[in-house]
Design a protein around this motif. Structure first.
Motif, PDB file in Angstrom:
ATOM      1  N   PHE A  94       8.955 -14.579  -6.984  1.00 29.71           N
ATOM      2  CA  PHE A  94       8.561 -13.403  -6.214  1.00 29.71           C
ATOM      3  C   PHE A  94       7.504 -12.626  -6.969  1.00 29.71           C
ATOM      4  CE2 PHE A  94      12.209 -12.100  -8.743  1.00 29.71           C
ATOM      5  CZ  PHE A  94      11.865 -10.852  -9.230  1.00 29.71           C
ATOM      6  N   PHE A  95       6.871 -11.693  -6.270  1.00 26.37           N
ATOM      7  CA  PHE A  95       5.893 -10.758  -6.829  1.00 26.37           C
ATOM      8  C   PHE A  95       6.373  -9.367  -6.443  1.00 26.37           C
ATOM      9  CE2 PHE A  95       2.070  -8.134  -5.896  1.00 26.37           C
ATOM     10  CZ  PHE A  95       1.594  -8.015  -7.191  1.00 26.37           C
ATOM     11  N   GLU A  96       6.485  -8.459  -7.414  1.00 26.07           N
ATOM     12  CA  GLU A  96       7.070  -7.137  -7.162  1.00 26.07           C
ATOM     13  C   GLU A  96       6.179  -6.038  -7.735  1.00 26.07           C
ATOM     14  OE1 GLU A  96      11.447  -6.219  -8.046  1.00 26.07           O
ATOM     15  OE2 GLU A  96      10.365  -5.259  -9.708  1.00 26.07           O
ATOM     16  N   ALA A  97       6.035  -4.961  -6.972  1.00 27.95           N
ATOM     17  CA  ALA A  97       5.243  -3.820  -7.442  1.00 27.95           C
ATOM     18  C   ALA A  97       5.826  -2.525  -6.889  1.00 27.95           C
ATOM     19  CB  ALA A  97       3.793  -3.956  -6.998  1.00 27.95           C
ATOM     20  N   ILE A  98       5.642  -1.460  -7.646  1.00 28.02           N
ATOM     21  CA  ILE A  98       5.897  -0.115  -7.142  1.00 28.02           C
ATOM     22  C   ILE A  98       4.599   0.298  -6.453  1.00 28.02           C
ATOM     23  CG2 ILE A  98       6.321   2.308  -7.695  1.00 28.02           C
ATOM     24  CD1 ILE A  98       8.756   0.660  -8.349  1.00 28.02           C
ATOM     25  N   ASN A  99       4.668   0.617  -5.172  1.00 24.24           N
ATOM     26  CA  ASN A  99       3.501   1.072  -4.416  1.00 24.24           C
ATOM     27  C   ASN A  99       3.620   2.575  -4.217  1.00 24.24           C
ATOM     28  OD1 ASN A  99       3.254  -1.693  -4.125  1.00 24.24           O
ATOM     29  ND2 ASN A  99       3.193  -1.682  -1.912  1.00 24.24           N
ATOM     30  N   VAL A 100       2.534   3.272  -4.422  1.00 26.03           N
ATOM     31  CA  VAL A 100       2.474   4.708  -4.172  1.00 26.03           C
ATOM     32  C   VAL A 100       1.424   4.933  -3.094  1.00 26.03           C
ATOM     33  CG1 VAL A 100       2.047   6.990  -5.158  1.00 26.03           C
ATOM     34  CG2 VAL A 100       3.129   5.200  -6.561  1.00 26.03           C
ATOM     35  N   LEU A 101       1.861   5.529  -1.983  1.00 24.53           N
ATOM     36  CA  LEU A 101       0.977   5.782  -0.844  1.00 24.53           C
ATOM     37  C   LEU A 101       0.739   7.279  -0.733  1.00 24.53           C
ATOM     38  CD1 LEU A 101       2.744   3.487   1.800  1.00 24.53           C
ATOM     39  CD2 LEU A 101       0.998   2.872   0.106  1.00 24.53           C
ATOM     40  N   ALA A 102      -0.509   7.675  -0.708  1.00 23.91           N
ATOM     41  CA  ALA A 102      -0.875   9.090  -0.603  1.00 23.91           C
ATOM     42  C   ALA A 102      -0.509   9.632   0.774  1.00 23.91           C
ATOM     43  CB  ALA A 102      -2.381   9.248  -0.835  1.00 23.91           C
ATOM     44  N   PRO A 103      -0.326  10.959   0.867  1.00 23.53           N
ATOM     45  CA  PRO A 103      -0.104  11.558   2.187  1.00 23.53           C
ATOM     46  C   PRO A 103      -1.258  11.187   3.123  1.00 23.53           C
ATOM     47  CG  PRO A 103       0.279  13.181   0.461  1.00 23.53           C
ATOM     48  CD  PRO A 103      -0.310  11.963  -0.203  1.00 23.53           C
ATOM     49  N   GLY A 104      -0.922  10.778   4.342  1.00 22.14           N
ATOM     50  CA  GLY A 104      -1.936  10.416   5.308  1.00 22.14           C
ATOM     51  C   GLY A 104      -2.458   8.991   5.170  1.00 22.14           C
ATOM     52  N   PHE A 105      -1.877   8.182   4.249  1.00 24.04           N
ATOM     53  CA  PHE A 105      -2.307   6.784   4.092  1.00 24.04           C
ATOM     54  C   PHE A 105      -2.186   6.084   5.440  1.00 24.04           C
ATOM     55  CE2 PHE A 105      -1.018   2.328   3.492  1.00 24.04           C
ATOM     56  CZ  PHE A 105      -2.133   1.842   2.842  1.00 24.04           C
ATOM     57  N   ASP A 106      -3.321   5.559   5.919  1.00 25.34           N
ATOM     58  CA  ASP A 106      -3.364   4.914   7.233  1.00 25.34           C
ATOM     59  C   ASP A 106      -2.934   3.461   7.117  1.00 25.34           C
ATOM     60  OD1 ASP A 106      -3.712   4.891   9.955  1.00 25.34           O
ATOM     61  OD2 ASP A 106      -5.871   4.615   9.867  1.00 25.34           O
ATOM     62  N   ALA A 107      -2.390   2.970   8.190  1.00 27.41           N
ATOM     63  CA  ALA A 107      -1.848   1.618   8.217  1.00 27.41           C
ATOM     64  C   ALA A 107      -2.923   0.555   8.041  1.00 27.41           C
ATOM     65  CB  ALA A 107      -1.117   1.394   9.541  1.00 27.41           C
ATOM     66  N   PRO A 108      -2.656  -0.445   7.175  1.00 22.82           N
ATOM     67  CA  PRO A 108      -3.527  -1.615   7.166  1.00 22.82           C
ATOM     68  C   PRO A 108      -3.403  -2.319   8.518  1.00 22.82           C
ATOM     69  CG  PRO A 108      -1.961  -1.653   5.324  1.00 22.82           C
ATOM     70  CD  PRO A 108      -1.575  -0.542   6.223  1.00 22.82           C
ATOM     71  N   PRO A 109      -4.290  -3.241   8.838  1.00 18.35           N
ATOM     72  CA  PRO A 109      -4.180  -3.947  10.117  1.00 18.35           C
ATOM     73  C   PRO A 109      -2.819  -4.648  10.242  1.00 18.35           C
ATOM     74  CG  PRO A 109      -6.208  -4.560   8.980  1.00 18.35           C
ATOM     75  CD  PRO A 109      -5.410  -3.718   8.032  1.00 18.35           C
ATOM     76  N   LEU A 110      -2.357  -4.768  11.474  1.00 14.76           N
ATOM     77  CA  LEU A 110      -1.150  -5.561  11.698  1.00 14.76           C
ATOM     78  C   LEU A 110      -1.396  -6.956  11.142  1.00 14.76           C
ATOM     79  CD1 LEU A 110      -0.161  -4.592  15.341  1.00 14.76           C
ATOM     80  CD2 LEU A 110       1.226  -4.232  13.291  1.00 14.76           C
ATOM     81  N   HIS A 111      -0.404  -7.492  10.438  1.00 14.20           N
ATOM     82  CA  HIS A 111      -0.568  -8.800   9.814  1.00 14.20           C
ATOM     83  C   HIS A 111       0.770  -9.513   9.699  1.00 14.20           C
ATOM     84  CE1 HIS A 111       0.283  -5.980   6.505  1.00 14.20           C
ATOM     85  NE2 HIS A 111       0.862  -7.009   5.902  1.00 14.20           N
ATOM     86  N   VAL A 112       0.704 -10.787   9.337  1.00 12.50           N
ATOM     87  CA  VAL A 112       1.901 -11.587   9.090  1.00 12.50           C
ATOM     88  C   VAL A 112       1.733 -12.302   7.755  1.00 12.50           C
ATOM     89  CG1 VAL A 112       2.387 -11.984  11.547  1.00 12.50           C
ATOM     90  CG2 VAL A 112       1.065 -13.658  10.281  1.00 12.50           C
ATOM     91  N   HIS A 113       2.864 -12.639   7.172  1.00 12.99           N
ATOM     92  CA  HIS A 113       2.904 -13.506   6.003  1.00 12.99           C
ATOM     93  C   HIS A 113       3.556 -14.800   6.479  1.00 12.99           C
ATOM     94  CE1 HIS A 113       1.686 -10.024   3.760  1.00 12.99           C
ATOM     95  NE2 HIS A 113       2.796  -9.381   4.054  1.00 12.99           N
ATOM     96  N   PRO A 114       2.746 -15.836   6.727  1.00 12.04           N
ATOM     97  CA  PRO A 114       3.271 -17.051   7.357  1.00 12.04           C
ATOM     98  C   PRO A 114       4.393 -17.744   6.582  1.00 12.04           C
ATOM     99  CG  PRO A 114       0.871 -17.076   7.350  1.00 12.04           C
ATOM    100  CD  PRO A 114       1.309 -15.912   6.510  1.00 12.04           C
ATOM    101  N   GLU A 115       4.351 -17.655   5.247  1.00 11.48           N
ATOM    102  CA  GLU A 115       5.291 -18.440   4.441  1.00 11.48           C
ATOM    103  C   GLU A 115       6.116 -17.598   3.476  1.00 11.48           C
ATOM    104  OE1 GLU A 115       3.436 -21.873   2.653  1.00 11.48           O
ATOM    105  OE2 GLU A 115       2.091 -22.107   4.364  1.00 11.48           O
ATOM    106  N   ALA A 116       6.115 -16.278   3.635  1.00  7.84           N
ATOM    107  CA  ALA A 116       6.835 -15.446   2.677  1.00  7.84           C
ATOM    108  C   ALA A 116       7.497 -14.256   3.365  1.00  7.84           C
ATOM    109  CB  ALA A 116       5.884 -14.933   1.592  1.00  7.84           C
ATOM    110  N   GLU A 117       8.579 -13.822   2.758  1.00 12.58           N
ATOM    111  CA  GLU A 117       9.281 -12.612   3.187  1.00 12.58           C
ATOM    112  C   GLU A 117       8.716 -11.440   2.380  1.00 12.58           C
ATOM    113  OE1 GLU A 117      13.789 -12.546   3.230  1.00 12.58           O
ATOM    114  OE2 GLU A 117      13.371 -11.326   1.437  1.00 12.58           O
ATOM    115  N   GLU A 118       8.614 -10.290   3.030  1.00 15.46           N
ATOM    116  CA  GLU A 118       8.205  -9.069   2.335  1.00 15.46           C
ATOM    117  C   GLU A 118       9.300  -8.043   2.531  1.00 15.46           C
ATOM    118  OE1 GLU A 118       4.446  -6.008   1.812  1.00 15.46           O
ATOM    119  OE2 GLU A 118       4.541  -7.213   3.628  1.00 15.46           O
ATOM    120  N   SER A 119       9.540  -7.234   1.504  1.00 10.54           N
ATOM    121  CA  SER A 119      10.530  -6.165   1.653  1.00 10.54           C
ATOM    122  C   SER A 119       9.983  -4.868   1.077  1.00 10.54           C
ATOM    123  CB  SER A 119      11.853  -6.541   0.979  1.00 10.54           C
ATOM    124  OG  SER A 119      11.682  -6.693  -0.421  1.00 10.54           O
ATOM    125  N   TYR A 120      10.477  -3.778   1.652  1.00 11.56           N
ATOM    126  CA  TYR A 120      10.133  -2.421   1.218  1.00 11.56           C
ATOM    127  C   TYR A 120      11.440  -1.696   0.916  1.00 11.56           C
ATOM    128  CZ  TYR A 120       6.069  -3.573   4.177  1.00 11.56           C
ATOM    129  OH  TYR A 120       5.006  -4.187   4.768  1.00 11.56           O
TER     130      TYR A 120
END
Length: 177
Positions: A31-57
């Motif tokens: 797996f690959f793991e990171a702490i992500n920090v999103l600023a107030p008002g951070f706009d959504a990246p484009p809708l996307h899929v990960h064809p071969e991997a699970e993502e969790s938040y």
């Protein structure tokens, strides 16, 4: 040897920064793991899929808005969402305080390389998020197409990204190694 600074990916111009807590090398690709920090008002990246991997938040602080298969929901501290491989998703921070979350891609595949390449493009001024110029659109499309095992855009459709990636290659645009 990696230093602490090598583990920071500053996407400040896009309203976020990451600290890699478990690299692909650390986990032997599990797996690959990171702490992500999103600023107030951070706009959504484009809708996307990960064809071969699970993502969790997993939200540590703040409120995260997550879109899973077209449905928005909010996650607060201590709450999590798992995005199975192939599910359309995105996230944003529409709130007045920053969001800190633990983000995991499993298996690691080439996600770390994808994000490091995106970081290099942003840091060099060759990519803005969202793309605000022709060069940014070409480079982002090329990046997505070169990493289509890890990520595919759903909106705009992946076929559109493939067209722009092809055009970018014809016009001589390059990506970092």
């Amino acid at each position: 040897m990696q230093t602490h600074q090598d583990r920071i990916l500053d996407f400040a111009a896009a309203g976020m920064w990451w600290e890699i807590t478990q690299s692909t090398k650390d986990t032997h690709g599990a797996f690959f793991e990171a702490i992500n920090v999103l600023a107030p008002g951070f706009d959504a990246p484009p809708l996307h899929v990960h064809p071969e991997a699970e993502e969790s938040y997993h939200v540590l602080e703040g409120t995260l808005d997550v879109n899973l298969n077209g449905e928005w929901r909010q996650l607060g501290p201590g709450e999590s969402a798992i995005v199975p491989a192939g599910m359309t998703h995105t996230l944003k921070n529409a709130h007045p305080v920053e969001v800190r979350l633990l983000n995991v891609h499993k298996p690691a595949l080439g996600f770390e390389r994808f994000f490091r390449r995106m970081h290099a493009l942003i840091a060099s001024g060759k990519l803005t998020l969202p793309p605000k110029n022709f060069g940014s659109l070409m480079r982002l499309s090329m990046l997505f197409v070169e990493h289509e095992k890890e990520i595919k855009s759903a909106s705009p459709p992946h076929g559109v990204m493939r067209f722009f990636a092809f055009l970018g290659s014809l016009l001589g645009y390059k990506l970092p190694g």
